[in-house]
Design an enzyme around this catalytic site. Structure first.
Site, PDB file in Angstrom:
ATOM      1  N   ASN A  87      30.730  52.754  31.915  1.00  0.00           N
ATOM      2  CA  ASN A  87      30.879  54.202  32.110  1.00  0.00           C
ATOM      3  C   ASN A  87      29.835  54.706  33.104  1.00  0.00           C
ATOM      4  O   ASN A  87      29.031  53.937  33.617  1.00  0.00           O
ATOM      5  CB  ASN A  87      30.779  54.932  30.763  1.00  0.00           C
ATOM      6  CG  ASN A  87      29.451  54.660  30.094  1.00  0.00           C
ATOM      7  OD1 ASN A  87      28.406  55.039  30.606  1.00  0.00           O
ATOM      8  ND2 ASN A  87      29.483  53.974  28.961  1.00  0.00           N
ATOM      9  N   LYS A 125      37.829  33.824  36.076  1.00  0.00           N
ATOM     10  CA  LYS A 125      38.249  35.092  36.679  1.00  0.00           C
ATOM     11  C   LYS A 125      39.749  35.311  36.472  1.00  0.00           C
ATOM     12  O   LYS A 125      40.555  34.400  36.737  1.00  0.00           O
ATOM     13  CB  LYS A 125      37.911  35.068  38.171  1.00  0.00           C
ATOM     14  CG  LYS A 125      38.059  36.401  38.817  1.00  0.00           C
ATOM     15  CD  LYS A 125      37.548  36.374  40.251  1.00  0.00           C
ATOM     16  CE  LYS A 125      38.023  37.622  40.946  1.00  0.00           C
ATOM     17  NZ  LYS A 125      38.504  37.381  42.276  1.00  0.00           N
TER      18      LYS A 125
END
Ligand code: CTP
Length: 413
Positions: free
Chosen positions: A208, A287
């Protein structure tokens, strides 16, 4: 003098023989890590060169209104300063301050500034003893101005008596002490700050916009109030506040593991961190590759650190933060009850508010009370917040507060 590190100190220099000591004062303050700006009066220039003070402070020196191109320099300097120290302060300057005059830059800055003002008088002993000067000093005292010295001894004019400016080292120490209010003296405080990162795969994470500034300001203010402070911080770019022990973590789980043992041994827990509410249910070992189809992320709840601390059998006095986009008061009270904490500090977040900004405004709620702290810098808000937390903590230690708050009196040492 650790408390001076990073502090904004405005040094006012007036026209007196001891102005030469101001150079050493600026040097000592800089060495202690403070940022220093100098405002000289017109007559100060007859005793010390602006270039000397400029070189030592590493900032331009402000001398006259004409240096004030924006017309608002006095306001900018006043907002910048966390302390003003006028050294030397002549008899004339004390009189001007007592009258609240703003006919030169230094006078205007002092009037416009809400930060504490200190003066280090320096003058002939008879001028110092004169009832007019003594009256001015008592007016300033009553107004909360700190008067450092003067020392007694031999004077430049050959007299002996009170009127010598205190030594730069002594003045710098007095300023450092002024940052330690002692409201939390002897208490152990744990503060969390910043965001957390919840890994999706080895290169991506959920996070955030928290900058950590509010939490770091709270940790700084708690330290300055005399507490021993442990700061557990998510990834931010801020330096460790002076005198605070810092542990850096990434995820909510790591933050929980760092906080729990500290919180068990603490008196106060101030949970400023913007901790993730959810984390990816699985972390991909490699990934994640792009695919043509939509991808749905499965999330699971992350550890609720504040609730976990508040539920400890020997819980400290807990203060939570609430970042809300609306209904501040109701949401804050709801959160206070659901997390079982003594106080919630709510702020609005959204574009230009709360996260990633220098300023903030806070609403404090506790059982049976609330207090709005109007928009200000995060540091100044943190200082006021710590004063409020200290007051509620002391009341709780006396058992005067809400009976069903989760903190137990046996732990509010
Ligand atoms: N908090 C925490 N651990 C979490 C989430 C939040 O310790 N996993 C703490 C924060 O540090 C803050 C308080 O709980 O002090 C409130 O956080 P917030 O995210 O605003 O509230 P939530 O409980 O997540 O509620 P909601 O998202 O529904 O507003």
């Amino acid at each position: 003098m650790e408390f001076l590190s990073g502090k904004h100190i405005l040094v006012g220099v007036c026209g007196g023989v001891s102005a030469y000591k101001s150079a050493e004062l600026v040097r000592v303050l800089r060495r202690a890590g403070a940022q220093v700006r100098v405002v000289m009066t017109a007559s100060a220039g007859e005793f010390i060169g602006a270039r000397t003070l400029q070189a030592l402070s590493g900032e331009p020196v402000w001398q006259r209104w004409s240096d004030d191109r924006s017309g608002m320099q006095h306001i900018e300097l006043a907002r910048w300063a966390e302390r003003i120290l006028i050294a030397p302060a002549t008899a004339d300057r004390l009189a001007r301050l007592a009258q609240g005059r703003a006919d030169d830059l230094l006078g205007a800055v002092c009037l416009a500034c809400e930060a504490p003002l200190a003066v280090a008088p320096a003058m002939n002993q008879a001028m110092w003893r004169h009832p007019a000067t003594q009256h001015n000093v008592s007016v300033l005292h009553e107004r909360g101005v700190q008067v450092y010295g003067p020392d007694e001894g031999e004077q430049a004019c050959g007299d002996v008596g009170p009127g010598r400016m205190q030594e730069p080292q002594v003045l710098a120490q007095a300023l450092a002490d002024s940052f330690q209010h002692g409201l939390l003296a002897g208490l152990r405080v744990v503060v969390t700050a910043g965001p957390t990162r919840e890994a999706l795969d080895p290169v991506r994470y959920l996070s955030n916009r928290s900058s950590g500034k509010m939490g770091y300001a709270v940790a700084t203010a708690a330290r300055e109030a005399g507490a021993t402070v442990e700061l557990v911080s998510g990834p931010v770019v801020l330096p460790a506040p002076a005198g605070v022990r810092l542990q850096r973590v990434e995820s909510a789980q790591e933050m929980l593991e760092a906080v729990l043992p500290l919180a068990r041994a603490s008196d106060l827990f101030i949970s400023v961190a913007a901790v993730a509410d959810y984390r990816p249910a699985t972390v991909a070992p490699a990934k994640i590759k792009r695919q043509a189809a939509d991808r749905v992320l499965a999330l699971e709840p992350a550890a609720d650190i504040l609730a976990a601390v508040a539920a400890l059998p020997t819980a400290p006095f807990c203060v939570g933060f609430a970042a809300e986009t609306g209904d501040l008061r109701q949401n804050a009270q709801k959160k206070r009850l659901s997390k079982g904490v003594a106080m919630v500090v709510a702020n609005l977040v959204g574009p230009g508010l709360g996260f990633e900004t220098e300023d903030n405004a806070l609403l404090l709620v506790w059982e049976g009370g609330q207090l709005q702290l109007e928009k200000d810098t995060k540091y100044r808000l943190a200082v006021r917040l710590i004063a409020q937390i200290a007051a509620r903590y002391r009341l709780s230690a006396l058992n005067v507060v809400e009976p069903h708050a989760k903190h137990s009196t046996e732990n509010t040492r």
